[in-house]
Design an enzyme around this catalytic site. Structure first.
Site, mmCIF file in Angstrom:
data_model
loop_
_atom_site.group_PDB
_atom_site.id
_atom_site.type_symbol
_atom_site.label_atom_id
_atom_site.label_comp_id
_atom_site.label_asym_id
_atom_site.label_seq_id
_atom_site.Cartn_x
_atom_site.Cartn_y
_atom_site.Cartn_z
ATOM 1 C CB SER A 9 45.993 108.463 5.445
ATOM 2 O OG SER A 9 45.395 107.828 4.339
ATOM 3 C CG HIS A 34 50.098 106.508 4.029
ATOM 4 N ND1 HIS A 34 51.119 105.589 4.046
ATOM 5 C CD2 HIS A 34 48.957 105.808 3.819
ATOM 6 C CE1 HIS A 34 50.608 104.368 3.865
ATOM 7 N NE2 HIS A 34 49.305 104.477 3.724
ATOM 8 C CG ASP A 36 45.955 104.513 1.603
ATOM 9 O OD1 ASP A 36 46.850 103.689 1.801
ATOM 10 O OD2 ASP A 36 45.455 105.209 2.509
ATOM 11 C CG MET A 38 42.527 101.821 -2.123
ATOM 12 S SD MET A 38 41.125 102.127 -1.037
ATOM 13 C CE MET A 38 41.974 102.623 0.456
ATOM 14 C CG HIS A 67 49.449 101.293 1.314
ATOM 15 N ND1 HIS A 67 48.647 101.268 2.440
ATOM 16 C CD2 HIS A 67 49.571 99.992 0.919
ATOM 17 C CE1 HIS A 67 48.304 100.009 2.697
ATOM 18 N NE2 HIS A 67 48.849 99.237 1.788
ATOM 19 C CG MET A 69 45.870 99.281 -0.389
ATOM 20 S SD MET A 69 44.560 99.637 0.780
ATOM 21 C CE MET A 69 45.319 100.938 1.715
ATOM 22 C CG MET A 138 47.247 96.660 5.832
ATOM 23 S SD MET A 138 47.306 98.440 5.484
ATOM 24 C CE MET A 138 45.592 98.921 5.733
ATOM 25 C CG ASP A 176 47.704 102.396 6.615
ATOM 26 O OD1 ASP A 176 46.850 103.178 7.083
ATOM 27 O OD2 ASP A 176 47.844 102.193 5.398
#
Length: 219
Positions: A9, A34, A36, A38, A67, A69, A138, A176
């Site tokens: 990540s 990976h 993220d 956000m 991913h 979010m 998650m 994750d």
């Protein structure tokens, strides 16, 4: 024998040395990046946006697993496709019309993922399981790295695996949050296909070796 994929990540990488960490993943035994994204609304944290993803894409030589979010992810599906995303994962909790969102992701040539927060039951995906390429469970509350693993995750893996087999789906299960060498094997044995590891990799003395050791553990 199935191959378990390791997806470091990027949220846990050193942002002042991002290219170095990307090259490290390129050369390591890792399978995916990976990433993220956000927005500070869906989760109580803001990570990074399109310019950083564009920089990562420029150097990354492996599958880019993004991913989201964020609330209202549909607004950005095309943008993420244009930035070189291979798999785009949206949160079940952020999508009013999940089936439509999944179709829109696939229409842009990406694989479609759905992430579930720890409190969301896996049974809610029963009607769309055949449209989902990756289910991201998650195993911590989303928003921050370095949290402790939630034990109930194993139970959720069993339930999803059952659903996948029953409906003859080819969905992969991704875990994750809180993945370490202590639980990696148990997660794989339970049915996980992809393990996301952030702090455990990047805070270790030798991230390349840590990735390689994780990979050996799950084979």
């Amino acid at each position: 024998m199935k191959q378990t994929l390791i997806a470091p990540s990027i949220l846990a990488a050193d942002f002042s040395n991002l290219q170095r960490d990307i090259e490290m993943i390129n050369k390591s035994d890792a399978d995916w990046f990976h990433i993220d994204i956000m927005d500070g609304v869906f989760v109580p944290n803001i990570s990074f946006g399109m310019p950083v993803l564009a920089s990562i894409s420029k150097h990354a030589k492996k599958t880019i697993d993004v991913h989201l979010m964020i609330i209202d992810p549909d607004r950005y599906i095309k943008t993420f496709a244009n930035l070189g995303t291979n798999i785009l994962t949206v949160h079940y909790e952020a999508c009013t019309h999940l089936h439509r969102t999944l179709q829109a992701i696939k229409a842009e040539g990406m694989k479609a993922g759905v992430a579930l927060n720890p409190h969301t039951p896996v049974s809610l995906l029963e009607d769309v399981i055949n449209d989902i390429d990756v289910i991201c469970l998650m195993s911590v509350n989303p928003g921050f790295g370095g949290q402790s693993f939630i034990e109930n995750t194993y139970e959720k893996i069993f339930k999803i695996k059952e659903m996948i087999i029953k409906q003859n789906a080819s969905t992969l299960i991704e875990i994750d949050g809180g993945v370490t060498s202590k639980n990696a094997r148990q997660l794989t044995d339970a049915g996980a296909d992809i393990l996301v590891a952030g702090s455990f990799v990047f805070n270790s003395e030798d991230p390349t070796k840590t990735i390689s050791d994780l990979k050996k553990l799950v084979h």
